[in-house]
Write a protein that holds these residues in place. Sequence first.
Motif, PDB file in Angstrom:
ATOM      1  N   VAL A 164       1.330   7.352  -6.278  1.00 10.43           N
ATOM      2  CA  VAL A 164       2.624   7.144  -5.621  1.00 10.43           C
ATOM      3  C   VAL A 164       3.293   5.873  -6.143  1.00 10.43           C
ATOM      4  O   VAL A 164       4.512   5.847  -6.388  1.00 10.43           O
ATOM      5  CB  VAL A 164       2.442   7.074  -4.095  1.00 10.43           C
ATOM      6  CG1 VAL A 164       3.752   6.703  -3.415  1.00 10.43           C
ATOM      7  CG2 VAL A 164       1.938   8.415  -3.563  1.00 10.43           C
ATOM      8  N   ALA A 165       2.519   4.815  -6.333  1.00  8.76           N
ATOM      9  CA  ALA A 165       3.096   3.563  -6.835  1.00  8.76           C
ATOM     10  C   ALA A 165       3.657   3.753  -8.241  1.00  8.76           C
ATOM     11  O   ALA A 165       4.783   3.321  -8.537  1.00  8.76           O
ATOM     12  CB  ALA A 165       2.035   2.463  -6.818  1.00  8.76           C
ATOM     13  N   VAL A 219      16.011   8.286  -2.321  1.00  6.20           N
ATOM     14  CA  VAL A 219      15.414   8.954  -1.164  1.00  6.20           C
ATOM     15  C   VAL A 219      13.971   9.346  -1.478  1.00  6.20           C
ATOM     16  O   VAL A 219      13.061   9.181  -0.646  1.00  6.20           O
ATOM     17  CB  VAL A 219      16.242  10.197  -0.771  1.00  6.20           C
ATOM     18  CG1 VAL A 219      15.600  10.918   0.400  1.00  6.20           C
ATOM     19  CG2 VAL A 219      17.669   9.794  -0.439  1.00  6.20           C
ATOM     20  N   ALA A 220      13.735   9.858  -2.692  1.00  8.68           N
ATOM     21  CA  ALA A 220      12.382  10.265  -3.078  1.00  8.68           C
ATOM     22  C   ALA A 220      11.438   9.071  -3.124  1.00  8.68           C
ATOM     23  O   ALA A 220      10.291   9.152  -2.669  1.00  8.68           O
ATOM     24  CB  ALA A 220      12.425  10.967  -4.436  1.00  8.68           C
ATOM     25  N   ILE A 221      11.907   7.950  -3.669  1.00  7.45           N
ATOM     26  CA  ILE A 221      11.055   6.759  -3.786  1.00  7.45           C
ATOM     27  C   ILE A 221      10.670   6.237  -2.415  1.00  7.45           C
ATOM     28  O   ILE A 221       9.487   6.092  -2.082  1.00  7.45           O
ATOM     29  CB  ILE A 221      11.771   5.672  -4.610  1.00  7.45           C
ATOM     30  CG1 ILE A 221      11.883   6.105  -6.078  1.00  7.45           C
ATOM     31  CG2 ILE A 221      11.011   4.347  -4.514  1.00  7.45           C
ATOM     32  CD1 ILE A 221      12.744   5.188  -6.916  1.00  7.45           C
ATOM     33  N   TRP A 222      11.681   5.935  -1.602  1.00  6.81           N
ATOM     34  CA  TRP A 222      11.395   5.323  -0.294  1.00  6.81           C
ATOM     35  C   TRP A 222      10.723   6.308   0.661  1.00  6.81           C
ATOM     36  O   TRP A 222       9.857   5.918   1.458  1.00  6.81           O
ATOM     37  CB  TRP A 222      12.683   4.761   0.318  1.00  6.81           C
ATOM     38  CG  TRP A 222      13.154   3.532  -0.395  1.00  6.81           C
ATOM     39  CD1 TRP A 222      14.218   3.423  -1.243  1.00  6.81           C
ATOM     40  CD2 TRP A 222      12.539   2.240  -0.351  1.00  6.81           C
ATOM     41  NE1 TRP A 222      14.331   2.153  -1.726  1.00  6.81           N
ATOM     42  CE2 TRP A 222      13.310   1.395  -1.192  1.00  6.81           C
ATOM     43  CE3 TRP A 222      11.434   1.713   0.302  1.00  6.81           C
ATOM     44  CZ2 TRP A 222      12.984   0.058  -1.385  1.00  6.81           C
ATOM     45  CZ3 TRP A 222      11.117   0.377   0.109  1.00  6.81           C
ATOM     46  CH2 TRP A 222      11.883  -0.437  -0.724  1.00  6.81           C
ATOM     47  N   GLY A 223      11.099   7.571   0.574  1.00  2.22           N
ATOM     48  CA  GLY A 223      10.456   8.562   1.428  1.00  2.22           C
ATOM     49  C   GLY A 223       8.974   8.702   1.126  1.00  2.22           C
ATOM     50  O   GLY A 223       8.141   8.760   2.037  1.00  2.22           O
ATOM     51  N   GLY A 235      -4.659   7.288   9.393  1.00  4.64           N
ATOM     52  CA  GLY A 235      -6.037   7.608   9.070  1.00  4.64           C
ATOM     53  C   GLY A 235      -6.981   6.443   9.326  1.00  4.64           C
ATOM     54  O   GLY A 235      -8.131   6.631   9.716  1.00  4.64           O
ATOM     55  N   PHE A 236      -6.497   5.226   9.118  1.00 12.51           N
ATOM     56  CA  PHE A 236      -7.342   4.050   9.359  1.00 12.51           C
ATOM     57  C   PHE A 236      -7.542   3.804  10.849  1.00 12.51           C
ATOM     58  O   PHE A 236      -8.616   3.386  11.287  1.00 12.51           O
ATOM     59  CB  PHE A 236      -6.705   2.828   8.704  1.00 12.51           C
ATOM     60  CG  PHE A 236      -7.521   1.573   8.842  1.00 12.51           C
ATOM     61  CD1 PHE A 236      -8.619   1.363   8.028  1.00 12.51           C
ATOM     62  CD2 PHE A 236      -7.196   0.615   9.787  1.00 12.51           C
ATOM     63  CE1 PHE A 236      -9.380   0.211   8.149  1.00 12.51           C
ATOM     64  CE2 PHE A 236      -7.949  -0.536   9.921  1.00 12.51           C
ATOM     65  CZ  PHE A 236      -9.044  -0.740   9.095  1.00 12.51           C
ATOM     66  N   ILE A 237      -6.510   4.076  11.647  1.00 15.64           N
ATOM     67  CA  ILE A 237      -6.589   3.813  13.090  1.00 15.64           C
ATOM     68  C   ILE A 237      -7.345   4.923  13.807  1.00 15.64           C
ATOM     69  O   ILE A 237      -8.197   4.680  14.656  1.00 15.64           O
ATOM     70  CB  ILE A 237      -5.173   3.655  13.680  1.00 15.64           C
ATOM     71  CG1 ILE A 237      -4.502   2.403  13.097  1.00 15.64           C
ATOM     72  CG2 ILE A 237      -5.228   3.558  15.197  1.00 15.64           C
ATOM     73  CD1 ILE A 237      -3.064   2.245  13.528  1.00 15.64           C
ATOM     74  N   LEU A 250       3.384   7.736   2.617  1.00 15.95           N
ATOM     75  CA  LEU A 250       2.049   7.309   2.220  1.00 15.95           C
ATOM     76  C   LEU A 250       1.527   6.220   3.153  1.00 15.95           C
ATOM     77  O   LEU A 250       0.381   6.270   3.610  1.00 15.95           O
ATOM     78  CB  LEU A 250       2.073   6.799   0.777  1.00 15.95           C
ATOM     79  CG  LEU A 250       0.751   6.223   0.261  1.00 15.95           C
ATOM     80  CD1 LEU A 250      -0.308   7.308   0.174  1.00 15.95           C
ATOM     81  CD2 LEU A 250       0.945   5.555  -1.097  1.00 15.95           C
ATOM     82  N   ALA A 251       2.381   5.233   3.446  1.00 14.84           N
ATOM     83  CA  ALA A 251       1.960   4.127   4.314  1.00 14.84           C
ATOM     84  C   ALA A 251       1.595   4.635   5.707  1.00 14.84           C
ATOM     85  O   ALA A 251       0.581   4.231   6.288  1.00 14.84           O
ATOM     86  CB  ALA A 251       3.070   3.081   4.389  1.00 14.84           C
ATOM     87  N   VAL A 252       2.406   5.531   6.260  1.00 10.95           N
ATOM     88  CA  VAL A 252       2.153   6.054   7.609  1.00 10.95           C
ATOM     89  C   VAL A 252       0.860   6.859   7.647  1.00 10.95           C
ATOM     90  O   VAL A 252       0.036   6.701   8.558  1.00 10.95           O
ATOM     91  CB  VAL A 252       3.344   6.908   8.088  1.00 10.95           C
ATOM     92  CG1 VAL A 252       2.995   7.644   9.374  1.00 10.95           C
ATOM     93  CG2 VAL A 252       4.572   6.037   8.288  1.00 10.95           C
TER      94      VAL A 252
END
Length: 533
Positions: free
Chosen positions: A83-84, A39-43, A55-57, A48-50
Amino acid sequence: MSSQTSSFLLVLLPLFWTVMSWFSGPKNTFTSRLHIERVAIWGSLIMLAVSLLVGFIDTAPAALNTMLVTLSPLKSVVILTVVAIGAILMRFSRNYFVGEACYPRFLKWMQLTLASVVITILANHLVVFWFGWLAVSLSLHNLLLLYPDRPRAVVAAQKKFLLARTSELFMGAAFTLLYLAFDTLYINQILSVLEQAAPLSINALTAAQTQYTTGAACCIAVAALIKCAQLPAHGWLINIVEAPTPVSALLHAGVINLGGYLLLAFAPLIAMYSPAQWILGIGAGLSVFFSALAMTTRVTVKVRLAWSTSSQMGLMLVECALGLYSLALIHLVAHSFYKAYAFLNSGSAVYEALEYDISAPRTPQFADWLNALFVTALIVLASFTFSDYSGPISPWLLVTLAFTAYIATRTANSDQTQLYILVGVSIVLISIYSAAKDAVSRYLLPNFPEPVAMLSLIDIWVMALISTLFILHIAMQTYGKKRYVQKFKQLLFAGLYLDEWFTKITLKISPITLRKELTNNNNAASITHIGSK
């Protein structure tokens, strides 16, 4: 990129890790059932991606002056790296700690450490930055003591604890001086004034501001040297290999890079004052020199990697001293992933060493070195000629000598065909290096200070160190059986005996108590006191 929107979303990331750390604690009975680490990894990856995508949009203007946290291209790259690396280490630790009672505790402090690192990177306030830096150190201290019955690990953790408090004192002094100089605690406001003053030289500042900022720049330089385990404050980094492999990987691939990030975050301040640049150039330069030589005398894989980290961190600080901030950022990211891979793959080193011994490699001769130097010099000279580079020469000298060693070592045990392949690889790597440096300078660090002038005093100092290191490396390989070379190698193997005095001081200041379980009929426990005499 909108700093306001993305920063708010990224603040949720350390909060998420903090909440998950509570569920990961040793007293939580649901850890194994709910697969908290998954859960910690995928969360964390999704959040981070969102946040970066939003922020880019979102290009809406942000009121940066009063924000406690901000986001910039530099911070985005560093957080992405953190994060990676964190996701990789948490995934690796799931199998590494199978059957270990300390695994829930590791998972808890691992996530708190990552959360503290992200808060430190996002901080736009001197107080938030300092407390985030402190939280990173305290969380890491608990990770280093996962096995409290290992004496070397406990002593190393205690030395790290004392040095961390010292670096925090220097950083606290620097931040206090910055507040006195500019009457604000917001980092972006301070940097904005410094960036406006830079084209007009420091004369644009008042006499009091100049004194305060000079002291602050020097204090930040010293704090970075201590954080990056530069000689003589390096011993804890070498001894910390007693910690579990995921902890060592987290330290070497992530936490220790904060010293380099500190200099990148305050680059306009460091670039204005030559005393701070010389502190970095001399301290980190000598550390690169001796750490690289000491690494060649070690046979244990993790210890070699630890010496390598001290040397690489010193090189990154030297790059900052030269004003090569884009190169330092590339170095930070590349070193993080390389060291994570190297530590997690350290178990395969035994087989690699056996293969190397079976192949009976030939030591490069003088002709091999001369041929490799000639070929590499032509490649680097062509790249330098066709570029519009006007900064220091020392990075090009370093690239030349590094590829000379690479080609000489490989061609000493191969035919002429291998030379052509290595030349092609060298051309590709140098081209990638040049392109990556230009891209980082243009898109990630467009407003950063210019590097120091070509053949400046600090540039000449770095070139002298690099050249001497290269010559000594060849001499140690060529005349390795000579008596005076053997004596020198013994001195390097002992780390110049620099760590012994600091260990004695540590044990005098804070004697360490270890609990050691005895395997007798009563299973009694004895208390071993270290440093009590």
